[in-house]
Design a protein around this motif. Sequence first.
Motif, PDB file in Angstrom:
ATOM      1  N   PHE A 144       0.812  -1.235   0.000  1.00  0.00           N
ATOM      2  CA  PHE A 144       0.000   0.000   0.000  1.00  0.00           C
ATOM      3  C   PHE A 144       0.833   1.267   0.000  1.00  0.00           C
ATOM      4  CE2 PHE A 144       0.602   1.532   4.337  1.00  0.00           C
ATOM      5  CZ  PHE A 144       1.054   0.401   5.006  1.00  0.00           C
ATOM      6  N   LYS A 145       2.153   1.135   0.178  1.00  0.00           N
ATOM      7  CA  LYS A 145       3.010   2.303   0.386  1.00  0.00           C
ATOM      8  C   LYS A 145       2.828   3.386  -0.676  1.00  0.00           C
ATOM      9  CE  LYS A 145       6.201   4.707   2.386  1.00  0.00           C
ATOM     10  NZ  LYS A 145       7.614   4.506   2.591  1.00  0.00           N
ATOM     11  N   GLN A 146       2.756   2.957  -1.923  1.00  0.00           N
ATOM     12  CA  GLN A 146       2.639   3.913  -3.023  1.00  0.00           C
ATOM     13  C   GLN A 146       1.457   4.867  -2.825  1.00  0.00           C
ATOM     14  OE1 GLN A 146       1.821   1.949  -6.750  1.00  0.00           O
ATOM     15  NE2 GLN A 146       2.406   3.740  -7.955  1.00  0.00           N
ATOM     16  N   TYR A 147       0.364   4.327  -2.297  1.00  0.00           N
ATOM     17  CA  TYR A 147      -0.853   5.130  -2.168  1.00  0.00           C
ATOM     18  C   TYR A 147      -0.835   6.020  -0.923  1.00  0.00           C
ATOM     19  CZ  TYR A 147      -1.962   1.630  -5.600  1.00  0.00           C
ATOM     20  OH  TYR A 147      -1.899   0.822  -6.701  1.00  0.00           O
ATOM     21  N   THR A 148       0.198   5.871  -0.085  1.00  0.00           N
ATOM     22  CA  THR A 148       0.326   6.775   1.063  1.00  0.00           C
ATOM     23  C   THR A 148       1.020   8.066   0.656  1.00  0.00           C
ATOM     24  OG1 THR A 148       2.522   6.040   1.751  1.00  0.00           O
ATOM     25  CG2 THR A 148       0.656   4.816   2.639  1.00  0.00           C
ATOM     26  N   MET A 149       1.566   8.097  -0.563  1.00  0.00           N
ATOM     27  CA  MET A 149       2.423   9.220  -0.928  1.00  0.00           C
ATOM     28  C   MET A 149       1.651  10.460  -1.371  1.00  0.00           C
ATOM     29  SD  MET A 149       5.213   7.798  -0.218  1.00  0.00           S
ATOM     30  CE  MET A 149       6.686   8.500  -0.921  1.00  0.00           C
ATOM     31  N   CYS A 150       0.337  10.377  -1.394  1.00  0.00           N
ATOM     32  CA  CYS A 150      -0.497  11.493  -1.867  1.00  0.00           C
ATOM     33  C   CYS A 150      -0.327  12.722  -0.980  1.00  0.00           C
ATOM     34  CB  CYS A 150      -1.959  11.072  -1.885  1.00  0.00           C
ATOM     35  SG  CYS A 150      -3.078  12.436  -2.239  1.00  0.00           S
ATOM     36  N   LEU A 177      -6.583   7.072  -1.576  1.00  0.00           N
ATOM     37  CA  LEU A 177      -6.368   6.944  -0.136  1.00  0.00           C
ATOM     38  C   LEU A 177      -7.272   5.869   0.467  1.00  0.00           C
ATOM     39  CD1 LEU A 177      -5.707  10.662   0.711  1.00  0.00           C
ATOM     40  CD2 LEU A 177      -4.219   8.740   1.313  1.00  0.00           C
ATOM     41  N   ARG A 180      -5.527   2.794  -0.212  1.00  0.00           N
ATOM     42  CA  ARG A 180      -4.376   2.692   0.683  1.00  0.00           C
ATOM     43  C   ARG A 180      -4.770   2.027   2.009  1.00  0.00           C
ATOM     44  NH1 ARG A 180      -2.826   2.903   5.126  1.00  0.00           N
ATOM     45  NH2 ARG A 180      -1.244   4.138   6.177  1.00  0.00           N
ATOM     46  N   ASP A 221      -0.328   7.097  -8.677  1.00  0.00           N
ATOM     47  CA  ASP A 221      -1.127   6.295  -9.606  1.00  0.00           C
ATOM     48  C   ASP A 221      -2.551   6.048  -9.113  1.00  0.00           C
ATOM     49  OD1 ASP A 221      -1.917   4.850 -11.776  1.00  0.00           O
ATOM     50  OD2 ASP A 221      -0.770   3.046 -11.299  1.00  0.00           O
TER      51      ASP A 221
END
Lengths: 248, 130, 587
Positions: A144-150, A177, A180, A221
């Motif tokens: 899920f890390k990628q989606y925490t970057m928002c 999110l 995420r 993404d």
Amino acid sequence: MSERQITFEVLRYNPETDDKPWVQTYSVPCQEDWVVLDAINYIKDHLDTSLSYRWSCHMAVCGSCGMMVNGEPTLSCKAFLRDYKGSKIRVEPLSHFPIERDLVVVLDDFMGKLQSVKPYIIPKKEKPVEEGEYKQTPRQLKNFKQYTMCINCMLCYAACPQYGLNDDFIGPAALALTHRYNLDSRDGGRSQRQEVVAQHEGVWECSFVGACSEVCPKDVDPAGAIQQMKIASTVDWYLEHLMPWRAK
Amino acid sequence: MSRKPYVREVPKTTWYMRNGRYMRYMAREVTCVFLALYMAGLVIGLVRLMQGPEAWQSYLAGLSSPVAILFHLIAFGFACYHATSWFNVTPKAMRIPQGDGFVPGKTIVGAHYGLWGAASLVIIVLMGVL
Amino acid sequence: METIQSDVVIIGAGGAGLRAAIALAETDPGLRIALLSKVYPMRSHTCAAEGGAAGVIKGDDSMDLHFGDTVGGGDWLCDQDAVEYFIDQAPKELTQLEHWGCPWSREKDGSVGVRPFGGMKIKRTWFAADKTGFHLLHTLFQTSLKYESIRRFDEVFTTDLIVADGRVQGCCAIEMRSGEMIQFQAPAVIICSGGAGRIFPFTTNGAIKTGDGMALAYRAGVPLKDMEFVQYHPTGLPSTGILLTEGCRGEGGVLRNKDGYRYLQDYGMGPETPLGEPVLKTMELGPRDRLSQAFWQEQKKGNTIPTKWGDCVYLDLRHLGEAKINERLPFVRDLAKSYSGVDMVTDMVPIRPVVHYMMGGIHTDINAATPLPGLFAAGECACVSINGANRLGSNSLTELLVFGRRAGESALAYVRGDSKPTVDTAEAGRQAAAAQARIQALFDRADGGETISGIRDEMQHTMEEGAGIYREEEPLKETTAKVASLRARQTGIALKDKSKVFNTELTAALELGSMLDVAEAVALSALNRKESRGSHQRLDYVDRDDKTYLKHSMAHYQGEEAPRIDYLDVVITKSQPGVRDYSGAKS
């Protein structure tokens, strides 16, 4: 240091004096290594103190300074002048949002939507802090890390034509999110979020233009997240109808 | 109250003309119309087949007319565009865990092309061309 | 004028403010909480913290070691009772954050990973790659959305505290979107408004860090404590001041001068450690003040590299390899590439020390309470004081959690306590009207030929000149006088923008006023401290003087006059002042 004179066409709007937005031009002596935000700060400091815009960190992490630069949703602190040929740059407030004033847009809609998707851990089982951390392997984190970057910069909403046409759409960042938290091994709240996700204004309003992911400055993404949620929602639907005994 | 937020209307019918990104998206979507037309042609073929040999023969004759051939060429071109534009975005929807990361997008796209090729080959063989 | 009544008002919605709000909402769901910020919570500068947050969790670490590193790092100016409390609470708070979803980087077995930081005897920095502050802030913000009792007022700029009957009774603030003044009536106020790095020209701090909350409390009669202690971070990008985390050195990055020589060994931090094998509390893992001071010395010796943005040294990470850099330091790699055009995988990055953190701030006790009843403070705006004369890297994120919560708990105890504090609504209304009149007066001011940017530039320049890495009597006197004159001159700024909606010229003028007040406290406190300690280094008083100055400086606001400085004893519980040893040879 080499200097370059650039004309900035800035969309202005003062609700107290203007009926509609209009374009004001400023000629700015720019340094080679500047970003668009530096030029706007120059305007504010030296040419026109009445220009309103948001900014803070100047390092692409606070998400304040999103603007349309030559029609493209962009963080103005990461829009390097070296990447803009020619002598003119057009700066406008983010598309698809109401203009509060000048380059400042109204964000209420997003803030409400973010809250509606319950963007926080809803634990499977409460665990007291005294018992220490939840174990989470690097593999589970990566899930899920990628989606925490928002950074909530709203560029994706400004890029999304569906949001432009129908602002009931929950939209890319809020859905990313949601995804995420759904993917977090510590979370058990997916069914609570489905109500918002699976409705028409949730993932199904997305027609997969993919613009959100293209403009995202943090490679979150959101388009990918939404498609994955569509697949998961579809699987849910089939399971529910073909294997009703599995339903909760 | 001094607030008066200004809403910029998005043109409902011409919104996709605003930039190349939206145009490419519309191209991906619109090309499916030709696929639908092609499918309709196939259905008509089935109907004609049921109506008897004569009807079927006239259907086949119709297919060999220059207009039909031109249509099929165009439809084939658009079908290719439609398929490839979808293939290229599949990695977004498919996140397959592999080792410490995920299966690379190129592999997923490549697999789609591979399956496409294989399926085409099977059809060609079944048709008796090879 | 709109009036909002609540039980607790929190000014600032960064890490500390959000933590305080959640603590209040969790403990007493019936409480009415107003959370004010001049920006949206996720824009708060907590998001720019990169490296990590310290907390004892691993078996080889201990509370005593963290205590020793913190107090020694702070050159014994820390209040040791506060440090003990802080260290005791740190692991609990970090674990709590883990439960709320913070994506901490992990070990293979799924436990939280730690990395080394400067000035630490043992690895104890929890990290989320190199965006720890960002993840911490967003975790707190998103978690805060759970609580209906937290009523947020985003983009609301606080201008004044309401003080009556010797207590705080609320605040006045401008709703930026409408330009209207709102009075917030509440028996307790918590200030969590962050630091004031923007009083200097080169800083890692965002534009919003203008010391507004410090100035609010200061003008209301609360002293600003230890303001002369300003931390320079040794590794900032020279063009923009962008921070390259201490994690760069924690992971093995080294500093080199123009000859490629690792000069830190010449400044008591040697012997040289092998490349890729960083030794704790040695060389590059020395404390921030020492590293920044070593840069200054190298510059004097002519060993720095001149660049178009000024003199630099190199941060060399090439030996770490691309894979490790991408895993542990992806954000700073991107920052260096974008803003300096250097890929740290293949090239050395030019860096210089930049202003990073204010150790000083609003004077509070160990309960985060200020001397003004009802007023609490936490985070960078406060001085509790656990950071002393030099903050240990990665203590600040933990601090805003530990003392953010503590401030919430203390405020709750106060409003629910026996004294049953209430608000004198008539008096609050009068003060709010007066505050509104003052804002109106700003619009009506005659043009004295001054500009906001002009005065701001002069302030930043003189602060760098007199109150920079090394200080001396004469330049400090000049800076103090200059800031005093700038304070007077700001009345010559006329606002050209007369509109109400999102008038950022107005807020910039208010921020400038806050910065000038804070800058004066910094300069005068520095002038009066005739010793060298931690980040406060005097060329004319090179030694630490525990006999006279093992004390906190307290700057008291005196209106248009210069502040009055007096001193308060440091709390010592178990560690008598000693020598700060950062040479690996002896440890």
